[in-house]
Design a protein around this motif. Sequence first.
Motif, PDB file in Angstrom:
ATOM      1  N   ASP A   1       0.837  -1.203   0.000  1.00 54.59           N
ATOM      2  CA  ASP A   1       0.000   0.000   0.000  1.00 54.59           C
ATOM      3  C   ASP A   1       0.875   1.258   0.000  1.00 54.59           C
ATOM      4  O   ASP A   1       0.597   2.223  -0.722  1.00 54.59           O
ATOM      5  CB  ASP A   1      -0.932   0.018   1.211  1.00 54.59           C
ATOM      6  N   ALA A   2       1.943   1.231   0.810  1.00 49.84           N
ATOM      7  CA  ALA A   2       2.848   2.383   0.862  1.00 49.84           C
ATOM      8  C   ALA A   2       3.543   2.582  -0.485  1.00 49.84           C
ATOM      9  O   ALA A   2       3.679   3.714  -0.975  1.00 49.84           O
ATOM     10  CB  ALA A   2       3.876   2.198   1.975  1.00 49.84           C
ATOM     11  N   LEU A   3       3.985   1.480  -1.095  1.00 44.65           N
ATOM     12  CA  LEU A   3       4.627   1.571  -2.406  1.00 44.65           C
ATOM     13  C   LEU A   3       3.648   2.078  -3.459  1.00 44.65           C
ATOM     14  O   LEU A   3       4.017   2.871  -4.339  1.00 44.65           O
ATOM     15  CB  LEU A   3       5.201   0.213  -2.817  1.00 44.65           C
ATOM     16  N   GLN A   4       2.386   1.644  -3.399  1.00 45.68           N
ATOM     17  CA  GLN A   4       1.385   2.111  -4.347  1.00 45.68           C
ATOM     18  C   GLN A   4       1.117   3.609  -4.169  1.00 45.68           C
ATOM     19  O   GLN A   4       0.949   4.340  -5.142  1.00 45.68           O
ATOM     20  CB  GLN A   4       0.089   1.320  -4.192  1.00 45.68           C
ATOM     21  N   MET A   5       1.111   4.080  -2.926  1.00 49.52           N
ATOM     22  CA  MET A   5       0.907   5.509  -2.672  1.00 49.52           C
ATOM     23  C   MET A   5       2.076   6.323  -3.227  1.00 49.52           C
ATOM     24  O   MET A   5       1.875   7.377  -3.841  1.00 49.52           O
ATOM     25  CB  MET A   5       0.748   5.767  -1.172  1.00 49.52           C
ATOM     26  N   ILE A   6       3.285   5.835  -3.020  1.00 52.59           N
ATOM     27  CA  ILE A   6       4.466   6.528  -3.545  1.00 52.59           C
ATOM     28  C   ILE A   6       4.431   6.547  -5.062  1.00 52.59           C
ATOM     29  O   ILE A   6       4.697   7.579  -5.698  1.00 52.59           O
ATOM     30  CB  ILE A   6       5.752   5.864  -3.011  1.00 52.59           C
TER      31      ILE A   6
END
Length: 196
Positions: A17-22
Amino acid sequence: METCSLQEEEAQDGRQDALQMIAAKIIQRAWRRYVCREVFRHVQKLISHCNQQNPQTVLRTVNPREAKLLDSAAGVFIRFRLGGVTFPPRVYYKIFTYRPIVDVCASSPRDYHQLGRKKLLAQKSDPALNQTGRSGWYQRVENNNWRLFCCKVVGWNEQTEICADKRIDFHPSKLQRKQDVIKWKKRKKIEWLKRM
């Protein structure tokens, strides 16, 4: 065993999720940058297109009253510049001429209506009487300001001219005017150095 695998899966989901947000932020920034560049290129093309046309026809769409004053014999050209605090930038224009202009008032800027003026001219031998102030002399006012190219978009409370209240202290001597320009450039450079 199962609790460890569930915790690992939750941690992996959180990382994804964090990678997708970035990744989404990177894509959004790239898209905004692309859109801003395209808007700027469009404005550049409009300005270059207006520079290639007759100034009278360009000005007819924006300010028909001033366009009536222009003709091909006047030797007029229009300069454009971008300005403003927000994006997209606003387009401002200013009218120039490459033909010589004579400022009749600048050749004799004195105030001849003063009562004691004739006495001072008659008594040139006394330097104490010759030194008077230049309070009634001609003072040049700049009426050719940078004006907004499209006034229809601007609200009633926004500024449509740049440098509208600029007054120039004009001296009849060309040497004095050159010295004033040199002093002005030095003062601007010192101000610039102080800001650094």
